[in-house]
Design a protein around this motif. Sequence first.
Motif, PDB file in Angstrom:
ATOM      1  N   THR A   5      28.473 -36.939  53.456  1.00  0.00           N
ATOM      2  CA  THR A   5      29.049 -38.289  53.405  1.00  0.00           C
ATOM      3  C   THR A   5      30.569 -38.279  53.377  1.00  0.00           C
ATOM      4  OG1 THR A   5      29.171 -38.477  50.978  1.00  0.00           O
ATOM      5  CG2 THR A   5      27.034 -38.969  52.022  1.00  0.00           C
ATOM      6  N   GLY A   6      31.176 -37.094  53.274  1.00  0.00           N
ATOM      7  CA  GLY A   6      32.632 -37.024  53.166  1.00  0.00           C
ATOM      8  C   GLY A   6      33.145 -37.300  51.760  1.00  0.00           C
ATOM      9  N   ARG A   7      32.335 -37.000  50.754  1.00  0.00           N
ATOM     10  CA  ARG A   7      32.736 -37.284  49.369  1.00  0.00           C
ATOM     11  C   ARG A   7      34.044 -36.587  49.007  1.00  0.00           C
ATOM     12  NH1 ARG A   7      29.237 -35.471  43.973  1.00  0.00           N
ATOM     13  NH2 ARG A   7      30.664 -36.323  42.394  1.00  0.00           N
TER      14      ARG A   7
ATOM     15  N   ARG B  64      30.023 -43.134  62.180  1.00  0.00           N
ATOM     16  CA  ARG B  64      30.749 -44.390  61.914  1.00  0.00           C
ATOM     17  C   ARG B  64      32.216 -44.312  62.363  1.00  0.00           C
ATOM     18  NH1 ARG B  64      28.649 -47.084  56.279  1.00  0.00           N
ATOM     19  NH2 ARG B  64      26.431 -46.597  56.517  1.00  0.00           N
ATOM     20  N   HIS B  65      32.549 -43.213  63.054  1.00  0.00           N
ATOM     21  CA  HIS B  65      33.938 -43.006  63.501  1.00  0.00           C
ATOM     22  C   HIS B  65      34.880 -43.070  62.295  1.00  0.00           C
ATOM     23  CE1 HIS B  65      32.423 -43.408  67.574  1.00  0.00           C
ATOM     24  NE2 HIS B  65      31.856 -44.555  67.223  1.00  0.00           N
ATOM     25  N   ALA B  66      34.469 -42.413  61.227  1.00  0.00           N
ATOM     26  CA  ALA B  66      35.223 -42.431  59.972  1.00  0.00           C
ATOM     27  C   ALA B  66      35.362 -41.007  59.438  1.00  0.00           C
ATOM     28  CB  ALA B  66      34.512 -43.312  58.942  1.00  0.00           C
ATOM     29  N   GLN B  67      36.282 -40.835  58.498  1.00  0.00           N
ATOM     30  CA  GLN B  67      36.455 -39.549  57.844  1.00  0.00           C
ATOM     31  C   GLN B  67      35.506 -39.390  56.661  1.00  0.00           C
ATOM     32  OE1 GLN B  67      40.943 -40.097  57.457  1.00  0.00           O
ATOM     33  NE2 GLN B  67      40.843 -37.927  57.986  1.00  0.00           N
ATOM     34  N   TRP B  68      35.147 -40.514  56.076  1.00  0.00           N
ATOM     35  CA  TRP B  68      34.217 -40.484  54.946  1.00  0.00           C
ATOM     36  C   TRP B  68      33.548 -41.845  54.803  1.00  0.00           C
ATOM     37  CZ3 TRP B  68      39.580 -39.697  53.880  1.00  0.00           C
ATOM     38  CH2 TRP B  68      40.259 -40.834  53.450  1.00  0.00           C
ATOM     39  N   LEU B  69      32.487 -41.865  53.991  1.00  0.00           N
ATOM     40  CA  LEU B  69      31.814 -43.107  53.648  1.00  0.00           C
ATOM     41  C   LEU B  69      32.287 -43.571  52.288  1.00  0.00           C
ATOM     42  CD1 LEU B  69      30.035 -42.046  55.967  1.00  0.00           C
ATOM     43  CD2 LEU B  69      28.038 -42.865  54.703  1.00  0.00           C
ATOM     44  N   GLU B  70      32.387 -44.868  52.137  1.00  0.00           N
ATOM     45  CA  GLU B  70      32.743 -45.449  50.847  1.00  0.00           C
ATOM     46  C   GLU B  70      31.468 -45.729  50.046  1.00  0.00           C
ATOM     47  OE1 GLU B  70      35.664 -45.873  49.611  1.00  0.00           O
ATOM     48  OE2 GLU B  70      36.982 -45.618  51.359  1.00  0.00           O
TER      49      GLU B  70
END
Length: 311
Positions: free
Chosen positions: A198-200, A161-167
């Motif tokens: 998930t980058g929790r 998702r080109h993100a550091q973590w998922l919300e």
Amino acid sequence: MTDATGTPTSDDLARMAVELRNWGRWGDDDERGALNLITNEKRAQAVALAREGFSVSCARSLPVTPSMENMTPVQHHMVAGGDQVSEESRFAFAADYIGIAPHGMATTHLDALCHIFYEGKIYNGYSKDEVRTDGAHKNSIMAGADGIVSRGVLLDIPPVRHAQWLEPMQNITTAEMEAAEARQGVRVESGDILLVATGRDPRKESKGPGGQFDGLAGLDASCLPWVRERDVAVIGCDGVTDAMPSGVEGWPMPFHQVAIANMGVHLIDNMNLERLVAACRERNRYEFLFTLAPLRLEKGTASPLNPLAIF
């Protein structure tokens, strides 16, 4: 029909629970579930992946501080310490006491197949009455008493998702699982232990400590058929595998309800996957020898763990 987001409806999940069910697949008296997919040949394949000898722990430190995510903190009390010992003593010792309630959102643990009841049954159709106030008489954590060793595969979802973590409420889809496979050059196969990042922890570090628990990212319930198709043996996550809230009325934890109770898939909750993510990214290698050694707790419904990935 699935809803507008692609998440299964309550009726879909009720149907999935039956269609994906592994009751009787390994015999009417089976208590190991999908662990049966980890054959001797699979273990030998996994051992061959340990080429460097580099080991990574995927456990959180035992959580002794109460928080919104840790309503039953680990009890760690000293029984004896050096401040009670005289300088002249030639024999003295330190000792402590540890008490753990492993279930919940904080301790790294393996759920036994007796953990979840579904319509009065546990995995393989055993009655809920097999799990009583004196412990689990079927499907206890002793299914893993000789250790669980297989090929581990990490799917690192945030980069998809080109993100550091998922919300929270950002449910992971099968398309994203397969996108992670393609990006990483790996494929989840029968008997594998699937780990989902998930980058929790990076999210928690960024948001700061002390925030009220507001849910977890995880696998959308629509991933259940994919897990069954791939014949995954165990699933682990830096959350609790389930996306919370799930978005499906009457199904607060679809993966726990369907994967554990109906499919016989053990789940590892609350892993620390950031060290493993870093090791995999550094090597551009997302498969490894993976080992679990649950406590030999007769009639236990779970075990704290220190899972190890070995490259």
